[in-house]
Design an enzyme around this catalytic site. Structure first.
Site, short mmCIF file in Angstrom:
data_model
loop_
_atom_site.label_atom_id
_atom_site.label_comp_id
_atom_site.label_asym_id
_atom_site.label_seq_id
_atom_site.Cartn_x
_atom_site.Cartn_y
_atom_site.Cartn_z
N ASP A 88 -53.97 -3.22 10.20
CA ASP A 88 -53.43 -3.42 8.84
C ASP A 88 -53.00 -4.89 8.67
O ASP A 88 -52.62 -5.31 7.57
CB ASP A 88 -52.31 -2.43 8.51
CG ASP A 88 -51.13 -2.50 9.46
OD1 ASP A 88 -51.17 -3.29 10.42
OD2 ASP A 88 -50.16 -1.75 9.23
N SER A 89 -53.14 -5.68 9.73
CA SER A 89 -52.98 -7.13 9.61
C SER A 89 -54.00 -7.70 8.62
O SER A 89 -53.82 -8.83 8.15
CB SER A 89 -53.16 -7.81 10.97
OG SER A 89 -54.38 -7.41 11.57
N ASP B 119 -56.17 1.42 11.78
CA ASP B 119 -54.71 1.29 11.80
C ASP B 119 -54.17 1.96 10.53
O ASP B 119 -54.50 1.52 9.42
CB ASP B 119 -54.40 -0.21 11.78
CG ASP B 119 -53.06 -0.54 12.35
OD1 ASP B 119 -52.36 0.37 12.81
OD2 ASP B 119 -52.72 -1.75 12.33
N LYS C 124 -54.58 4.53 14.72
CA LYS C 124 -53.40 3.96 15.40
C LYS C 124 -52.18 4.14 14.51
O LYS C 124 -52.25 3.90 13.29
CB LYS C 124 -53.62 2.47 15.69
CG LYS C 124 -52.39 1.85 16.37
CD LYS C 124 -52.66 0.44 16.87
CE LYS C 124 -52.52 -0.62 15.81
NZ LYS C 124 -51.20 -0.68 15.15
N GLU D 159 -47.79 3.52 14.36
CA GLU D 159 -46.66 2.81 14.94
C GLU D 159 -45.50 3.79 15.17
O GLU D 159 -45.23 4.65 14.31
CB GLU D 159 -46.20 1.68 14.02
CG GLU D 159 -47.27 0.61 13.84
CD GLU D 159 -46.81 -0.57 12.99
OE1 GLU D 159 -45.61 -0.61 12.61
OE2 GLU D 159 -47.64 -1.44 12.70
N GLU E 45 -46.66 -4.44 21.77
CA GLU E 45 -46.66 -5.74 21.09
C GLU E 45 -45.33 -6.46 21.29
O GLU E 45 -44.25 -5.88 21.04
CB GLU E 45 -46.93 -5.55 19.58
CG GLU E 45 -46.96 -6.88 18.82
CD GLU E 45 -47.58 -6.78 17.44
OE1 GLU E 45 -48.13 -5.71 17.08
OE2 GLU E 45 -47.51 -7.79 16.71
O1 KIV Z 1 -52.63 -4.81 12.58
C1 KIV Z 1 -52.94 -5.34 13.66
O2 KIV Z 1 -53.77 -6.26 13.74
C2 KIV Z 1 -52.31 -4.83 14.87
C3 KIV Z 1 -52.53 -5.60 16.15
C4 KIV Z 1 -51.85 -6.89 16.10
C5 KIV Z 1 -52.16 -4.82 17.34
O3 KIV Z 1 -51.64 -3.87 14.83
#
Ligand code: KIV
Length: 270
Positions: free
Chosen positions: A48-49, A87, A117, A119, A186
């Site tokens: 989600d980055s 994510d 994924k 959190e 992280e």
């Molecule tokens: O969103 C993302 O890119 C991440 C990574 C930095 C692990 O969660």
């Protein structure tokens, strides 16, 4: 002709740990890069980055489910070998187990990823269990979980001090017990990451968590040197593409303005 490497599956993640073979992961947001990266890496994380790196938002908090499904679909199209992980964005899995199953299920069914994924630790372990029970593989994420940036008051190292370290280790065990397939760690101290890695039977994938994790992940645009002004200690640039892009486009602009481009080789005389 070289044989294509076998596709990485979710159960294969645990085998990496058993063989002590490091998992190579990188973020990816589109089909073009997925095709370029596929043969070199084991896991493509549609992080989600993307909301910060490509969409220019200040945090990941405003990423939407539709946005993540869209980018995951693109990456799935370009990946034949690497495991594709979506994510899940903020509020797509925290509200209720039913919503989590529906939203994570969409990531597999509509966007073609092999795992999601999430959190969080003990607080989301029941959700992880419910997802795994219906056949949705889950990768956990502990330490600096960016969706909790407001609660942390910024992007700071997590798990410092005995109590915080013990909590993080308990969270990791809870995720493993709930059936998670791997855990991203992280921005935590390296000795804590080593301890967690030894404590759980599933692989840990570190980012800013030192050398003793079972694998590493980086944001692609950071490792390529495209994200100017972001200089976290754990990032290593393997190229300096921001400068290369600026120089290439400046040359193009100069040649268009001077009339040098298009030259005789670049147009059809008849
Ligand atoms: O969103 C993302 O890119 C991440 C990574 C930095 C692990 O969660």
């Amino acid at each position: 002709m070289t044989a294509r490497p076998e596709a990485v599956t979710v159960p294969a993640l645990r085998a990496f740990k058993e063989r002590r073979e490091r998992i190579v992961a990188v973020t990816c947001y589109d089909a073009l890069f997925a095709r370029l990266l596929d043969a070199s890496v084991d896991l493509l994380l549609v992080g989600d980055s993307v909301n910060q790196v490509l969409a220019g938002a200040p945090t990941t908090l405003s990423a939407t489910l539709e946005q993540m499904l869209y980018h995951t679909r693109l990456v799935s199209r370009g990946a034949e070998h690497a495991l594709v992980v979506c994510d899940m964005p903020f509020l797509s899995y925290q509200v209720s187990v039913a919503e989590a199953i529906r939203n994570c299920g969409r990531a597999l069914a509509e966007a073609g990823c092999q795992a999601v994924k999430l959190e969080g630790g003990r607080a989301i372990a029941p959700t992880v269990r419910a997802l795994v029970d219906v056949g949705i593989p889950v990768i956990g994420h502990l330490g600096l979980t960016p969706q909790a940036v407001q609660a942390f008051g910024g992007y700071h190292v997590q798990g410092r001090g005995a109590e915080a370290a013990a909590r993080l280790e308990d969270d990791a065990r809870a995720l493993a017990d709930a059936g998670a397939s791997a855990i991203v760690l992280e921005l935590i101290p390296a000795p804590l990451a080593a301890r967690v890695t030894a404590a759980v039977p599933i692989p840990t994938i570190g980012i800013g968590a030192g050398p003793d994790c079972d694998g590493q992940v980086l944001v692609l645009h950071d490792l390529l040197g495209l994200t100017e002004g972001f200089n976290a200690k754990f990032v290593k640039h393997y190229a300096e593409l921001a400068g290369a892009v600026r120089a290439a486009v400046a040359r193009y602009a100069g040649e268009v303005r001077s009339g040098q481009y298009p030259g005789p080789d670049h147009f059809f005389a008849k």
